[in-house]
Design an enzyme around this catalytic site. Structure first.
Site, PDB file in Angstrom:
ATOM      1  NE  ARG A   1      -4.032  -1.195   0.243  1.00  0.00           N
ATOM      2  CZ  ARG A   1      -4.182  -2.531  -0.667  1.00  0.00           C
ATOM      3  NH1 ARG A   1      -3.828  -3.020  -1.340  1.00  0.00           N
ATOM      4  NH2 ARG A   1      -5.443  -3.515  -0.431  1.00  0.00           N
TER       5      ARG A   1
ATOM      6  CG  HIS B   1      -3.509  -0.374  -6.997  1.00  0.00           C
ATOM      7  ND1 HIS B   1      -3.574  -0.237  -5.841  1.00  0.00           N
ATOM      8  CD2 HIS B   1      -3.047  -1.836  -6.465  1.00  0.00           C
ATOM      9  CE1 HIS B   1      -4.027  -0.758  -5.088  1.00  0.00           C
ATOM     10  NE2 HIS B   1      -3.872  -2.372  -5.253  1.00  0.00           N
TER      11      HIS B   1
END
Ligand code: NDP
Ligand code: OXD
Length: 308
Positions: free
Chosen positions: A223, A271
């Site tokens: 993250r 991502h």
């Protein structure tokens, strides 16, 4: 009883078809066309808008399309129902592919050669043998342990860091705060596969990066909030770090003027490190639909107190 599907990144029709193989009469409603909110008993979601899940009074369970559930736990008004996270072979395989590719790209100097080519420069440099390049994986869970095993099979000396010590064939285990400094000191390529929790937020900071072997590389696939971006830039500019591969960011996408976009030592991917294919992942989700409707414990149920 109906299931609400809500994701901007996952294909709803493929999920509908895959789930109907196991549950032919599933009432599958694609957000925002969900009809009466009181009819929704299950939510299959990725990154719902803030507060959205609070609108469904009869929700029995939340089934995450992602492995990481930090975003769900941060939802305002999150209903107090069981949450299951995504665990699936396709998700694990794609993450392992990404980590292997990013590691080999740094290890074999492709990052340097890409820079050299842009400057029409013949930059002869032989890489060390894999046996002389130490990889460290933060997080030895479902994804971290699979990536670590794959890296070890390529000949890299691999260590992992987790909360509790883990016994994995061919992987050196370090655990907890007490094991962190020694883990970092023996690491040339650091892969972050931790969940984002109150204990791991900002863990990739100046102190951590300084603890790595000089000239190390960072691969962050966990993250964005694990990383203090200014500290990474300082470590790259000082030569403490030789390069970084970043798949996740505090703000996604980063703003157009974000300094990481054009940092010569950084590769950015949007991502995409891994994803669950409905073809395989629908089996586990279908099982959880049955479990939720029969009030049985879910597979891969999240421990809200632990945060992962
Ligand atoms: P798991 O829950 O299976 O594993 C988590 C690991 O992290 C465990 O080994 C756990 O230790 C360790 N851990 C947790 N907290 C700490 C801590 N405070 N100190 C040390 N170790 C800690 O997660 P997954 O492997 O399934 O996924 C990991 C993360 O990857 C997700 O949370 C998500 O953020 C990210 N991800 C990113 C994707 C992408 O496309 N970029 C795709 C999928 C996931 P222990 O074993 O002791 O419990
Ligand atoms: C996940 C992700 O957590 O894709 O699954 O980030």
């Amino acid at each position: 009883m109906a299931l609400m599907f809500l994701s901007a990144d996952d294909p709803p029709e493929a999920w509908r078809e895959a789930l109907r193989v196991s549950i032919p009469d599933l009432d599958f409603r694609i957000w925002p066309e969900v009809g009466d909110p009181a009819e929704i008993d299950l939510a299959l979601v990725w990154q719902p808008p803030p507060g959205e899940l609070a609108r469904y009074p009869n929700l029995r369970a939340i089934l995450s399309l992602g492995a990481g559930i930090d975003g769900l736990l941060a939802q305002p008004g999150l209903p107090d129902v069981p949450i299951a996270r995504m665990v699936d072979p396709s998700l694990t395989r794609t993450m392992t592919e990404y980590v292997l590719l990013a590691t080999l790209r740094h290890h074999r100097h492709f990052d340097r050669f890409e820079r050299a080519q842009r400057a029409a420069r013949w930059s002869f440099a032989l890489p060390p043998q894999a046996a002389d390049r130490r990889v460290g994986v933060m997080g030895l869970g479902v994804l971290g342990s699979a990536a670590a095993a794959s890296l070890a099979s390529q000949g890299f000396p691999v260590a992992g860091w987790s909360r509790e010590a883990r016994q994995l064939a061919g992987i050196e285990s370090f655990a907890g705060q007490a094991g962190l400094a020694a883990f970092l000191a023996r690491t040339d390529i650091l892969v972050c596969l931790l969940p984002l929790t109150r204990d791991t937020a900002g863990i990739l900071n100046a102190g951590t990066l300084a603890g790595l072997a000089r000239g190390a590389y960072l691969i962050n696939v966990a993250r964005g909030a694990h990383l203090v971006e200014a500290d990474l830039i300082a470590a790259l500019d000082s030569g403490q770090l030789e390069g970084a591969t970043l798949d996740v960011f505090r703000e996604e996408p980063p703003s157009p003027d974000h300094p990481l976009w054009c940092h010569p030592k950084v590769l950015i991917t949007p991502h995409v490190a891994s994803y669950a294919s409905p073809r395989t992942a629908a089996l586990g989700v279908a099982e959880n639909i049955r479990r939720a409707r029969e009030n049985r414990p879910l597979l891969h149920q999240v421990d809200r107190n632990r945060g992962y």
